[in-house]
Scaffold this motif. Structure first.
Motif, mmCIF file in Angstrom:
data_model
loop_
_atom_site.group_PDB
_atom_site.id
_atom_site.type_symbol
_atom_site.label_atom_id
_atom_site.label_comp_id
_atom_site.label_asym_id
_atom_site.label_seq_id
_atom_site.Cartn_x
_atom_site.Cartn_y
_atom_site.Cartn_z
ATOM 1 N N THR A 135 0.849 -1.100 0.205
ATOM 2 C CA THR A 135 0.012 -0.028 -0.298
ATOM 3 C C THR A 135 0.866 1.074 0.030
ATOM 4 O O THR A 135 1.905 1.232 0.227
ATOM 5 C CB THR A 135 -0.931 0.051 1.206
ATOM 6 O OG1 THR A 135 -0.002 -0.040 2.493
ATOM 7 C CG2 THR A 135 -1.874 -1.199 1.234
ATOM 8 N N SER A 136 0.178 2.448 -0.288
ATOM 9 C CA SER A 136 1.117 3.491 -0.251
ATOM 10 C C SER A 136 1.579 4.067 0.996
ATOM 11 O O SER A 136 2.632 4.763 1.219
ATOM 12 C CB SER A 136 0.083 4.850 -0.859
ATOM 13 O OG SER A 136 -1.079 5.013 -0.180
ATOM 14 N N VAL A 137 0.848 3.599 2.239
ATOM 15 C CA VAL A 137 1.316 3.865 3.324
ATOM 16 C C VAL A 137 2.328 2.751 4.034
ATOM 17 O O VAL A 137 2.788 2.789 5.177
ATOM 18 C CB VAL A 137 0.126 3.997 4.558
ATOM 19 C CG1 VAL A 137 -0.498 5.233 4.120
ATOM 20 C CG2 VAL A 137 -0.612 2.802 4.539
ATOM 21 N N LEU A 138 2.584 1.907 3.041
ATOM 22 C CA LEU A 138 3.554 0.753 3.415
ATOM 23 C C LEU A 138 3.111 -0.013 4.510
ATOM 24 O O LEU A 138 4.212 -0.358 5.435
ATOM 25 C CB LEU A 138 4.985 1.264 3.546
ATOM 26 C CG LEU A 138 5.546 2.241 2.568
ATOM 27 C CD1 LEU A 138 6.975 2.683 2.656
ATOM 28 C CD2 LEU A 138 5.386 1.631 1.118
ATOM 29 N N MET A 139 1.900 -0.376 4.438
ATOM 30 C CA MET A 139 1.250 -1.553 5.316
ATOM 31 C C MET A 139 0.757 -2.541 4.689
ATOM 32 O O MET A 139 0.437 -2.579 3.518
ATOM 33 C CB MET A 139 0.330 -0.701 6.448
ATOM 34 C CG MET A 139 0.725 0.258 7.152
ATOM 35 S SD MET A 139 1.372 -0.385 8.748
ATOM 36 C CE MET A 139 -0.294 -0.929 9.366
ATOM 37 N N ILE A 143 -5.208 -5.203 6.604
ATOM 38 C CA ILE A 143 -5.147 -4.342 7.930
ATOM 39 C C ILE A 143 -5.679 -3.019 7.355
ATOM 40 O O ILE A 143 -6.621 -2.524 8.129
ATOM 41 C CB ILE A 143 -4.101 -4.441 8.803
ATOM 42 C CG1 ILE A 143 -4.434 -3.764 10.380
ATOM 43 C CG2 ILE A 143 -2.784 -3.794 8.312
ATOM 44 C CD1 ILE A 143 -5.617 -4.400 10.768
ATOM 45 N N VAL A 144 -4.986 -2.623 6.490
ATOM 46 C CA VAL A 144 -5.460 -1.093 5.875
ATOM 47 C C VAL A 144 -6.966 -1.228 5.419
ATOM 48 O O VAL A 144 -7.676 -0.364 5.728
ATOM 49 C CB VAL A 144 -4.562 -0.652 4.901
ATOM 50 C CG1 VAL A 144 -5.299 0.551 4.003
ATOM 51 C CG2 VAL A 144 -3.145 -0.441 5.205
ATOM 52 N N ARG A 181 1.745 -11.302 -4.104
ATOM 53 C CA ARG A 181 0.868 -9.836 -4.250
ATOM 54 C C ARG A 181 -0.535 -9.981 -3.979
ATOM 55 O O ARG A 181 -1.134 -10.856 -4.532
ATOM 56 C CB ARG A 181 1.345 -9.079 -5.627
ATOM 57 C CG ARG A 181 2.924 -9.131 -5.962
ATOM 58 C CD ARG A 181 3.596 -8.227 -5.030
ATOM 59 N NE ARG A 181 3.085 -6.941 -4.988
ATOM 60 C CZ ARG A 181 3.801 -5.967 -3.972
ATOM 61 N NH1 ARG A 181 4.442 -6.201 -3.176
ATOM 62 N NH2 ARG A 181 3.032 -4.868 -4.204
ATOM 63 N N PRO A 182 -1.147 -8.778 -3.193
ATOM 64 C CA PRO A 182 -2.677 -8.889 -3.311
ATOM 65 C C PRO A 182 -3.343 -8.841 -4.854
ATOM 66 O O PRO A 182 -2.738 -8.273 -5.586
ATOM 67 C CB PRO A 182 -3.045 -7.579 -2.678
ATOM 68 C CG PRO A 182 -1.683 -7.085 -1.991
ATOM 69 C CD PRO A 182 -0.571 -7.742 -2.905
ATOM 70 N N THR A 300 11.280 -5.044 0.013
ATOM 71 C CA THR A 300 9.892 -4.939 -0.441
ATOM 72 C C THR A 300 8.814 -5.272 1.093
ATOM 73 O O THR A 300 7.847 -4.737 1.171
ATOM 74 C CB THR A 300 9.315 -5.763 -1.431
ATOM 75 O OG1 THR A 300 9.520 -6.916 -1.166
ATOM 76 C CG2 THR A 300 9.847 -5.184 -2.689
ATOM 77 N N ASP A 301 9.633 -6.300 1.764
ATOM 78 C CA ASP A 301 9.079 -6.322 3.087
ATOM 79 C C ASP A 301 10.275 -6.331 4.281
ATOM 80 O O ASP A 301 11.462 -6.690 4.109
ATOM 81 C CB ASP A 301 8.475 -7.695 3.186
ATOM 82 C CG ASP A 301 7.504 -7.929 2.376
ATOM 83 O OD1 ASP A 301 7.625 -7.995 1.153
ATOM 84 O OD2 ASP A 301 6.278 -8.116 2.913
ATOM 85 N N CYS A 302 10.170 -5.631 5.223
ATOM 86 C CA CYS A 302 10.933 -5.548 6.269
ATOM 87 C C CYS A 302 10.473 -5.393 7.679
ATOM 88 O O CYS A 302 9.501 -4.779 8.016
ATOM 89 C CB CYS A 302 11.720 -4.090 6.177
ATOM 90 S SG CYS A 302 13.190 -3.952 7.375
#
Length: 397
Positions: A135-139, A143-144, A181-182, A300-302
């Motif tokens: 997502t743009s908010v990096l979540m 959950i977003v 990926r979603p 991409t994931d941390c």
């Protein structure tokens, strides 16, 4: 990493009894800090039926009327029913106050680095921060979307689109992933509490929720529900909800507060603790670091894990995990994070200005983030959500 799967996250509205307790606890934290930024505060609530209990420990000269703060929160959320409302509910308090403690009486903005090094953690524990590029908010997307749905459910009640709703509500959303990926919406579940067990009928409730809650939540989303998406609206029948029907407790919705169980989170509650608690603000610092790593394009994931011990300034352990998505090894990224982020207690307080934020938000800072998540918010300027170190990280390779 997993490739093809369905992941489900949940959120709850601000009227859920657990979230009611979180907001009261954080409103108490706000009120103490507004008077005394050096206050040490720990506040917990429990609610059931028409009784609310507040247990508060604080070291400060500030004075806070605990029942008054609680009643304001109850009224704002919208509980005005005969069996539970801000005017008649019984509030029991067990305050334990003591004089200000010398260890908290410092101005973090005036300290030298050597002085910051002498301010140690008073707690032990491991905290986690996570970020990803879904997502743009990096979540994580589940959950977003869950938070958007819960917020929309509350909005439909407060703006009188669906005036028959009560404050308590729960949502759950399943997102399909393909190749990591979603890719689609598997299922949506909404449990909305009603004022009247007889009205509206189930069909009208379902139609209203689809039109006024689910539809608006996906207007700006790339991935939307399809004809294959499973919808569950009050699947167990009429739900009246609220403290008169199920109890609540501070700190019981850790996954809702953090990453929707998509990533690890500490077992410690975030709400009800002042910013001198490392098990709260360490989680903010870990998220800040993880988000900047992803924003810098280094993974991409941390996930950033920090372990603290009592009486020690720096984390005794700092680990970075990128789940195979990092451009560099986890060890190298860990060193980059260690060099560019300050994880000391006073350093976190200084960088995020955490003890002074309540004075900048007259309606309460910590109270506002006690519902709909502590991370990924766009409705409030959270300092740990900034990506101002992304360019610095790119250059530190």
């Amino acid at each position: 990493m997993r490739k093809d799967y369905t992941f489900i996250s949940e959120s709850v509205t601000e009227g859920h009894p657990d979230k009611l307790c979180d907001q009261i606890s954080d409103a108490i934290v706000d009120h103490f800090l507004m008077q005394d930024p050096c206050a040490l505060v720990r506040a917990e609530c429990a609610v059931s039926s028409a009784i609310l209990f507040i247990g508060a420990h604080f070291a400060t000269s500030a004075k806070v009327d605990l029942p008054h703060v609680a009643r304001k929160v109850i009224k704002r959320i919208g509980y005005d029913q005969p069996d539970f409302n801000s005017k008649t509910c019984s509030i029991l308090t067990a305050p334990q106050g003591r004089p200000p403690e010398k260890k908290a009486l410092f101005d973090e903005h005036a300290l030298t680095e050597a002085e910051i090094d002498r301010i140690t953690s008073g707690e032990q524990g491991t905290v986690f921060g996570f970020a990803c590029d879904q997502t743009s908010v990096l979540m994580p997307l589940p959950i977003v979307l869950a938070h958007k749905l819960a917020y929309s459910l509350t909005g439909a009640r407060t703006n009188r689109d669906l005036p028959y709703l009560m404050p308590d509500g729960k949502v759950q959303i399943g997102v399909e992933f393909k190749n990591g990926r979603p890719s689609g919406i598997h299922s949506i579940a909404v449990t909305a509490s009603q004022r009247d067990v007889e009205s509206p009928p189930q069909k009208r409730l379902r139609d209203d929720i689809v039109e006024r809650v689910i539809g608006p939540s996906f207007e700006d989303e790339e991935i939307k529900p399809s004809s294959r998406t499973k919808l569950f609206i009050n699947p167990d029948g009429v739900f009246t909800g609220g403290p008169s029907h199920h109890s609540g407790l501070t700190g019981r919705k850790n996954a809702v507060d953090t990453y929707g169980n998509f990533s690890r989170h500490s077992g410690n509650a975030l709400s009800g603790k002042g910013p001198m608690r490392i098990d709260r603000i360490g989680a903010y610092a870990a998220r800040y670091a993880a988000k900047n790593v992803v924003a810098a394009g280094l993974a991409t994931d941390c996930e950033v894990a920090l372990s603290y011990s009592i009486g020690i300034t720096q984390p005794v352990s700092l680990q970075v995990e990128t789940f195979g998505t990092g451009k560099y090894s986890n060890e190298d990224l860990g060193e980059i994070v260690r060099r560019n982020f300050d994880f000391r207690l006073a350093g976190i307080l200084r960088h995020f200005n955490l003890r002074h934020l309540p004075t900048a938000y007259p309606e309460g800072f910590y109270q506002r983030i006690a519902a709909y998540g502590h991370f990924g918010r766009t409705d409030i300027d959270l300092p740990w959500e900034k990506t101002d170190k992304a360019e610095i990280l790119k250059g530190d390779l």
